[in-house]
Design a protein around this motif. Structure first.
Motif, short mmCIF file in Angstrom:
data_model
loop_
_atom_site.label_atom_id
_atom_site.label_comp_id
_atom_site.label_asym_id
_atom_site.label_seq_id
_atom_site.Cartn_x
_atom_site.Cartn_y
_atom_site.Cartn_z
N THR A 61 29.55 37.91 -1.06
CA THR A 61 30.78 37.77 -1.83
C THR A 61 31.88 37.38 -0.84
O THR A 61 31.61 37.15 0.33
CB THR A 61 31.16 39.08 -2.54
OG1 THR A 61 31.51 40.06 -1.56
CG2 THR A 61 30.02 39.60 -3.39
N ASP A 62 33.12 37.35 -1.31
CA ASP A 62 34.22 37.01 -0.42
C ASP A 62 34.47 38.07 0.64
O ASP A 62 34.99 37.76 1.71
CB ASP A 62 35.51 36.80 -1.23
CG ASP A 62 35.45 35.56 -2.07
OD1 ASP A 62 34.68 34.64 -1.72
OD2 ASP A 62 36.17 35.48 -3.08
N THR A 63 34.11 39.30 0.36
CA THR A 63 34.44 40.39 1.29
C THR A 63 33.24 41.16 1.82
O THR A 63 33.40 42.04 2.66
CB THR A 63 35.38 41.40 0.61
OG1 THR A 63 34.73 41.91 -0.56
CG2 THR A 63 36.70 40.76 0.23
N LEU B 6 30.76 36.16 7.34
CA LEU B 6 30.62 35.84 5.92
C LEU B 6 30.90 34.36 5.64
O LEU B 6 30.18 33.70 4.90
CB LEU B 6 31.54 36.71 5.07
CG LEU B 6 31.16 38.19 4.96
CD1 LEU B 6 32.27 38.98 4.29
CD2 LEU B 6 29.85 38.36 4.23
N ALA B 7 31.95 33.84 6.27
CA ALA B 7 32.30 32.42 6.09
C ALA B 7 31.18 31.54 6.61
O ALA B 7 30.80 30.55 5.98
CB ALA B 7 33.61 32.10 6.80
N TRP B 8 30.61 31.90 7.76
CA TRP B 8 29.51 31.12 8.33
C TRP B 8 28.28 31.17 7.42
O TRP B 8 27.66 30.14 7.17
CB TRP B 8 29.16 31.66 9.72
CG TRP B 8 28.00 30.95 10.32
CD1 TRP B 8 27.97 29.74 10.93
CD2 TRP B 8 26.65 31.43 10.36
NE1 TRP B 8 26.71 29.42 11.34
CE2 TRP B 8 25.87 30.44 11.01
CE3 TRP B 8 26.02 32.59 9.92
CZ2 TRP B 8 24.51 30.60 11.21
CZ3 TRP B 8 24.66 32.74 10.13
CH2 TRP B 8 23.93 31.74 10.77
N LEU B 9 27.94 32.35 6.92
CA LEU B 9 26.80 32.48 6.02
C LEU B 9 26.99 31.63 4.76
O LEU B 9 26.07 30.95 4.30
CB LEU B 9 26.56 33.93 5.63
CG LEU B 9 25.95 34.83 6.71
CD1 LEU B 9 26.01 36.30 6.28
CD2 LEU B 9 24.54 34.41 7.03
N ILE C 283 21.41 45.80 5.41
CA ILE C 283 22.39 45.41 6.41
C ILE C 283 23.65 45.00 5.66
O ILE C 283 23.60 44.14 4.77
CB ILE C 283 21.87 44.25 7.28
CG1 ILE C 283 20.63 44.69 8.04
CG2 ILE C 283 22.96 43.76 8.21
CD1 ILE C 283 19.91 43.54 8.72
N ILE C 284 24.77 45.61 6.01
CA ILE C 284 26.04 45.30 5.37
C ILE C 284 26.87 44.46 6.34
O ILE C 284 27.03 44.82 7.50
CB ILE C 284 26.82 46.59 5.01
CG1 ILE C 284 25.96 47.54 4.17
CG2 ILE C 284 28.14 46.26 4.34
CD1 ILE C 284 25.59 47.01 2.82
N ILE C 285 27.41 43.35 5.84
CA ILE C 285 28.23 42.46 6.68
C ILE C 285 29.63 42.43 6.08
O ILE C 285 29.79 42.10 4.90
CB ILE C 285 27.64 41.04 6.72
CG1 ILE C 285 26.21 41.10 7.25
CG2 ILE C 285 28.52 40.12 7.56
CD1 ILE C 285 25.43 39.84 7.01
N ARG C 286 30.61 42.76 6.91
CA ARG C 286 32.00 42.76 6.45
C ARG C 286 32.88 41.81 7.26
O ARG C 286 34.01 41.55 6.87
CB ARG C 286 32.57 44.17 6.50
CG ARG C 286 31.95 45.10 5.47
CD ARG C 286 32.72 46.41 5.36
NE ARG C 286 32.22 47.21 4.27
CZ ARG C 286 31.28 48.12 4.37
NH1 ARG C 286 30.73 48.39 5.53
NH2 ARG C 286 30.88 48.81 3.32
N ASP C 287 32.38 41.31 8.37
CA ASP C 287 33.18 40.43 9.23
C ASP C 287 33.46 39.11 8.51
O ASP C 287 32.53 38.40 8.12
CB ASP C 287 32.41 40.17 10.53
CG ASP C 287 33.22 39.35 11.50
OD1 ASP C 287 33.23 38.10 11.34
OD2 ASP C 287 33.84 39.94 12.39
N PRO C 288 34.74 38.78 8.30
CA PRO C 288 35.08 37.56 7.56
C PRO C 288 34.52 36.28 8.18
O PRO C 288 34.10 35.37 7.47
CB PRO C 288 36.61 37.54 7.58
CG PRO C 288 37.02 38.94 7.86
CD PRO C 288 35.93 39.54 8.68
#
Length: 127
Positions: free
Chosen positions: A4-6, A32-35, A24-29
């Motif tokens: 999602t966005d966040t 996330l943008a790269w993914l 695995i939780i990813i919160r780094d913007p």
């Protein structure tokens, strides 16, 4: 994987299977943008999920495609047999034929081979 966005969540577990390890939780913007960007690039370059066949597919091909699509979405054998209105024995017959055609032993290997070959066109070939 869910993005999602966040938040991004990565898990290889199906509901009710495996250990209780968290995803695995990813919160780094930036990550996330790269993914998201990678997903969009691969999505645009990918072959269509259901290419239009040169001539009409047989009933067997349609059922095989439906089974593979539902498996790729995480559906269970019971859900597939109910949705397609086929018996568990018929499902087993289709899965045995698909595994033999792709020369694999498990559903996971079958999904991998299907993805590796980039599409449904290999349903009629032996590899």
């Amino acid at each position: 994987m869910i993005i999602t966005d966040t938040l991004g969540v990565i898990s290889d577990r199906r509901v009710g299977e495996g250990a209780a390890e968290p995803a695995i939780i990813i919160r780094d913007p930036a990550v996330l943008a790269w993914l998201k960007e990678e997903f969009e690039l691969h999505w645009e370059a990918a072959d269509r999920w259901f290419p239009v066949p040169a001539d009409s597919p047989s009933d067997r091909e349609l059922i095989e495609r439906a089974i593979l699509r539902m498996l790729s979405e995480g559906s269970t054998r019971d859900a597939i047999t109910r949705t397609l209105e086929i018996s568990p024995r018929t499902y087993t017959t289709y899965m045995t034929a698909l595994r033999q055609r792709f020369n694999v032993k498990t559903n996971e290997q079958l999904m991998y081979e299907l993805g590796r070959r980039r599409g449904w066109g290999d349903l009629t070939s032996s590899g």
